[in-house]
Design an enzyme around this catalytic site. Structure first.
Site, PDB file in Angstrom:
ATOM      1  N   LYS A 180     103.462  46.960  64.355  1.00 15.04           N
ATOM      2  CA  LYS A 180     102.186  46.409  63.897  1.00 15.04           C
ATOM      3  C   LYS A 180     101.080  47.063  64.715  1.00 15.04           C
ATOM      4  O   LYS A 180     100.843  46.739  65.860  1.00 15.04           O
ATOM      5  CB  LYS A 180     102.162  44.890  64.104  1.00 15.04           C
ATOM      6  CG  LYS A 180     101.280  44.118  63.089  1.00 15.04           C
ATOM      7  CD  LYS A 180      99.799  44.431  63.156  1.00 15.04           C
ATOM      8  CE  LYS A 180      99.121  43.672  64.279  1.00 15.04           C
ATOM      9  NZ  LYS A 180      97.626  43.874  64.265  1.00 15.04           N
ATOM     10  N   GLU A 230     103.051  44.789  78.326  1.00 16.61           N
ATOM     11  CA  GLU A 230     102.182  45.654  79.138  1.00 16.61           C
ATOM     12  C   GLU A 230     100.771  45.174  78.866  1.00 16.61           C
ATOM     13  O   GLU A 230     100.226  45.380  77.783  1.00 16.61           O
ATOM     14  CB  GLU A 230     102.373  47.126  78.756  1.00 16.61           C
ATOM     15  CG  GLU A 230     101.835  48.093  79.790  1.00 16.61           C
ATOM     16  CD  GLU A 230     100.398  48.497  79.526  1.00 16.61           C
ATOM     17  OE1 GLU A 230      99.499  47.887  80.175  1.00 16.61           O
ATOM     18  OE2 GLU A 230     100.169  49.367  78.692  1.00 16.61           O
ATOM     19  N   CYS A 237      93.715  50.333  80.000  1.00 18.25           N
ATOM     20  CA  CYS A 237      94.180  49.166  80.754  1.00 18.25           C
ATOM     21  C   CYS A 237      94.317  49.457  82.234  1.00 18.25           C
ATOM     22  O   CYS A 237      94.197  48.555  83.068  1.00 18.25           O
ATOM     23  CB  CYS A 237      95.503  48.667  80.186  1.00 18.25           C
ATOM     24  SG  CYS A 237      96.790  49.931  80.107  1.00 18.25           S
ATOM     25  N   GLU A 260      88.439  41.912  83.108  1.00 17.66           N
ATOM     26  CA  GLU A 260      88.616  43.243  82.530  1.00 17.66           C
ATOM     27  C   GLU A 260      87.509  43.521  81.511  1.00 17.66           C
ATOM     28  O   GLU A 260      87.412  42.851  80.485  1.00 17.66           O
ATOM     29  CB  GLU A 260      89.985  43.350  81.853  1.00 17.66           C
ATOM     30  CG  GLU A 260      90.320  44.746  81.394  1.00 17.66           C
ATOM     31  CD  GLU A 260      91.725  44.846  80.824  1.00 17.66           C
ATOM     32  OE1 GLU A 260      92.352  45.916  80.990  1.00 17.66           O
ATOM     33  OE2 GLU A 260      92.196  43.869  80.203  1.00 17.66           O
TER      34      GLU A 260
END
Length: 504
Positions: free
Chosen positions: A195, A269, A303, A403
């Site tokens: 996906k 992750e 990331c 973040e």
């Protein structure tokens, strides 16, 4: 890189979109064919440089996930489930060879979909193929072990695929991050339902189409759609034997909760707020170049981006001056132009998130020393943000703890080694970290003391085939990119055979 664009940015992108999509459809890929969503609904993916539609993809739901999982299960029960590691290696290499013939096509799709400079997109496509090829090789080396028990018993282990793997990937590195899952999952003998993110679905579709005639039908399936409509049903599907997710940590929590209902094992992750420590003996020119490359590459949408720079007080002022110069040297522009080094953010939502953090940093009292604005002129219609640098940042500020996922660097200062490590580790994340020093002892000590899954010394972000990648704390569970990743896509079976005395 082929340079065939010489008009305005909008003209260039309309021409590129036509080139990339003419005679192409981007439906779900299920059981070896392109299909529409069960509802026949679609949604558009948008070029972030000019905010115009590229093409439409299916808006899938649970019924489409059911169909893809069933196709994957049939593949496991059929031809694919009988393949050997050597046969899978050959098929994956054949697929990679075909994909290499389409690198330019895939790079253009990736650039349009995400906003990456075209040269960067091409490099990432090639890196993705390297990962698949790597797993085609190491997958042949999977071995069981013989367990010494007694002369009357023969005990050994087998590594077997889980079966159907559900893989959910984000929008920032669509094909690279997909390859981190597809490579080991397929090499280990699983079938996959992938996906892709709704903001960047095109390359995943195309590589699946290019597997036709090589991978058996149903081995690789792609289902498009929004997270709550397609991702959540995949994460909670009882027919999925193993789940692998890359994305932000809050979504990772939901994936774990959803998978828990069926007790599906997960690899996660997740996000990061990675520190980069600049010690007083560092080569500042290298340190500045390294940090700037890490935080501004892909417009900061990484990331593991080194988004917190901790600089020793003795070199702070010089570092800031040099870093601002490096930030302002980036060429913001049309991703299709060869000179561009930084493109737009991928979506309106990401643009609003990043600019919101810039405003928050100013409100919290951090010193904005560079950037923070939206470029005008030909770029005014795209989701662009200038490379942004905050100095005087305290570690309890929002911009230092959350973040941002954009081209925003924060700088704070330390006086001692202990203070540097304390600040670096004072975060809920632990994905990556960097160190700038010319002292070997200091480098090894800091690498051991930092709570992060990857630590780079005098370099940053060079994820390589064979090097395990993953996080501590809220940055995730499991590892990707290395040989160990195969273990996350297989399960161990122990066989115990009692031996009688031979009689003749």
């Amino acid at each position: 890189m082929v340079d065939y664009y010489d008009g305005t940015i909008e003209e260039n992108h309309r021409e590129a979109i036509e080139r990339a999509t003419t005679d192409r459809s981007f439906g779900n890929w299920i059981d070896g064919e392109s299909v529409a969503a069960s509802t026949d609904e679609t949604f558009e993916t948008t070029d972030p440089a000019v905010t115009i539609p590229i093409t439409a993809v299916p808006r899938s739901g649970p019924a489409d996930v059911d169909r893809a999982v069933a196709a994957a299960r049939d593949a496991m029960d059929g031809e694919w489930g009988e393949t050997t590691a050597a046969e899978r290696s050959r098929l994956l290499r054949e697929w990679v060879d075909r994909l290499r013939d389409h690198v330019d096509e895939l790079a253009l799709l990736e650039s349009l979909d995400v906003g990456k400079p075209l040269a960067h997109a091409k490099g990432e496509i090639e890196k993705a193929l390297e990962f698949v090829e790597y797993y085609a090789s190491v997958g042949r080396g999977q071995e069981g072990v013989q367990v010494p028990v007694s002369n009357d018993s023969h005990v050994y282990t087998r590594r077997e695929p889980y079966g159907v793997v559900g893989a959910i990937v984000p929008w920032n590195f669509p094909l690279v991050l997909a390859s981190w899952k597809l490579g080991p999952a397929l090499a280990a003998g699983n079938a996959v339902v992938l996906k892709p993110a709704e903001d960047s679905p095109l390359t995943a579709t195309r590589v699946a189409q290019l597997s036709a005639g090589i991978l058996p039908d149903g081995v690789l399936n792609v289902v498009h759609g929004y997270g709550e409509e397609a991702g959540a049903p995949l994460a909670g599907h009882e027919g999925v034997d193993k789940l692998s997710f890359t994305g932000e940590d809050v979504t990772g929590e939901e994936v774990m909760r959803t998978a828990a209902d069926a007790i599906t094992p997960v690899t996660l992750e997740l996000g990061g707020k990675s520190p980069f420590l600049v010690f007083p003996d560092a080569d500042l020119e290298t340190a500045v170049e390294t940090v700037a490359g890490g935080i501004f590459y892909n417009t900061g949408q990484s990331c593991d981006a080194p988004s917190r720079v901790l600089v020793h007080e003795d070199v702070h002022d010089e570092f800031v001056d040099r870093f601002v110069e490096a930030a302002e040297s980036h060429v913001i522009g049309d991703p299709l132009a060869e000179e561009t080094t930084m493109g737009p953010l991928t979506s309106r939502a990401q643009y609003e998130k990043v600019t919101g953090y810039v405003d928050a940093g100013i409100d919290e009292g951090a010193t904005l020393v560079s950037g923070g604005d939206r470029p005008g002129g030909d770029l005014a219609d795209g989701w662009y943000v200038e490379p942004t640098v905050f100095d005087g940042v305290d570690n309890d500020m929002q911009v230092a703890r959350e973040e941002i996922f954009g081209p925003v660097e924060t700088i704070n200062t330390f006086g001692t080694y202990e203070e540097a490590i304390e600040i670096a580790n004072d975060t809920p994340y632990g994905l990556a970290a960097g160190i700038a020093t010319e002292t070997t002892d200091l480098a090894h000590r800091a690498a051991a003391d930092l709570e992060a899954g990857s630590v780079w010394v005098n370099t940053y972000g060079s994820t390589v085939t064979g090097g395990p990648f993953g996080g501590y704390k809220r940055s995730g569970i499991g590892r990707e990119c290395g040989k160990d990743a195969l273990e996350y896509y297989t399960r161990t079976k122990t066989v115990n055979l009692e031996l009688d005395e031979p009689s003749l």
